[in-house]
Design a protein around this motif. Structure first.
Motif, short mmCIF file in Angstrom:
data_model
loop_
_atom_site.label_atom_id
_atom_site.label_comp_id
_atom_site.label_asym_id
_atom_site.label_seq_id
_atom_site.Cartn_x
_atom_site.Cartn_y
_atom_site.Cartn_z
N VAL A 13 0.85 -1.19 0.00
CA VAL A 13 0.00 0.00 0.00
C VAL A 13 0.89 1.24 0.00
N SER A 14 0.66 2.15 -0.91
CA SER A 14 1.39 3.41 -0.94
C SER A 14 0.41 4.56 -0.81
N GLY A 15 0.96 5.71 -0.44
CA GLY A 15 0.12 6.86 -0.17
C GLY A 15 0.12 7.11 1.32
N PRO A 16 -1.04 7.24 1.94
CA PRO A 16 -1.05 7.44 3.39
C PRO A 16 -0.63 6.16 4.12
N THR A 17 -0.37 6.31 5.40
CA THR A 17 -0.02 5.16 6.20
C THR A 17 -1.14 4.13 6.21
N LEU A 18 -0.75 2.88 6.39
CA LEU A 18 -1.73 1.80 6.39
C LEU A 18 -2.67 1.89 7.59
N ASP A 19 -2.19 2.47 8.67
CA ASP A 19 -3.02 2.60 9.86
C ASP A 19 -4.27 3.43 9.54
N GLY A 20 -5.43 2.89 9.90
CA GLY A 20 -6.68 3.58 9.60
C GLY A 20 -7.38 3.05 8.37
N TYR A 21 -6.76 2.09 7.70
CA TYR A 21 -7.35 1.49 6.52
C TYR A 21 -7.55 0.00 6.75
#
Length: 131
Positions: free
Chosen positions: A24-32
């Motif tokens: 996963v790229s972009g925002p951090t994986l935390d919260g998804y």
């Protein structure tokens, strides 16, 4: 914008194992929350497994009845990667496997089902189980 890339697919014999990765790229994986889906040509997409969004709270996982006990989903937030370990593969596991994300800061996803909606999708990776 979350981007997901699957890898790890391939050809395996019945009873074998594969590990799929979803980077996963972009925002951090935390919260998804991250889900794995699969699809055969001409058939509906099937939810396979998912893992909830917040490591700091209770981590929920879900596996569809068709794969429960054989497939295990896990996540490594430091690597922004979610894995799908697939063991005891069967002919009917053959499909294109996709990972997808759902923004879920309240950690509600994957509690006994995959409720969705999952908004961002990877391009898929082919898994073929054949003797």
């Amino acid at each position: 914008q979350v981007q997901l890339v699957e890898s790890g697919g391939g050809l395996v014999q019945p009873g074998g194992s594969l590990r799929l990765s979803c980077a996963v790229s972009g925002p951090t994986l935390d919260g998804y929350a991250i889900g794995w889906f699969r699809q055969l040509p001409g058939k509906e997409r099937e939810g396979v497994a998912c893992i909830s969004s917040r490591d700091r709270y209770v981590l929920y996982t879900y596996a569809a009845p068709s794969v429960k006990g054989r497939f295990t989903i896990s996540r490594d937030n430091a690597k922004n990667t979610v894995y799908l370990q697939m063991n005891s593969l069967k002919l009917e596991d053959t499909a294109v496997y996709y990972c997808a994300s759902r923004r879920d800061v309240l950690n509600t996803e994957c509690r006994g089902r995959m409720s969705g909606p999952f908004g961002s999708w990877g391009q898929g990776t082919q898994v073929t189980v054949s003797s």
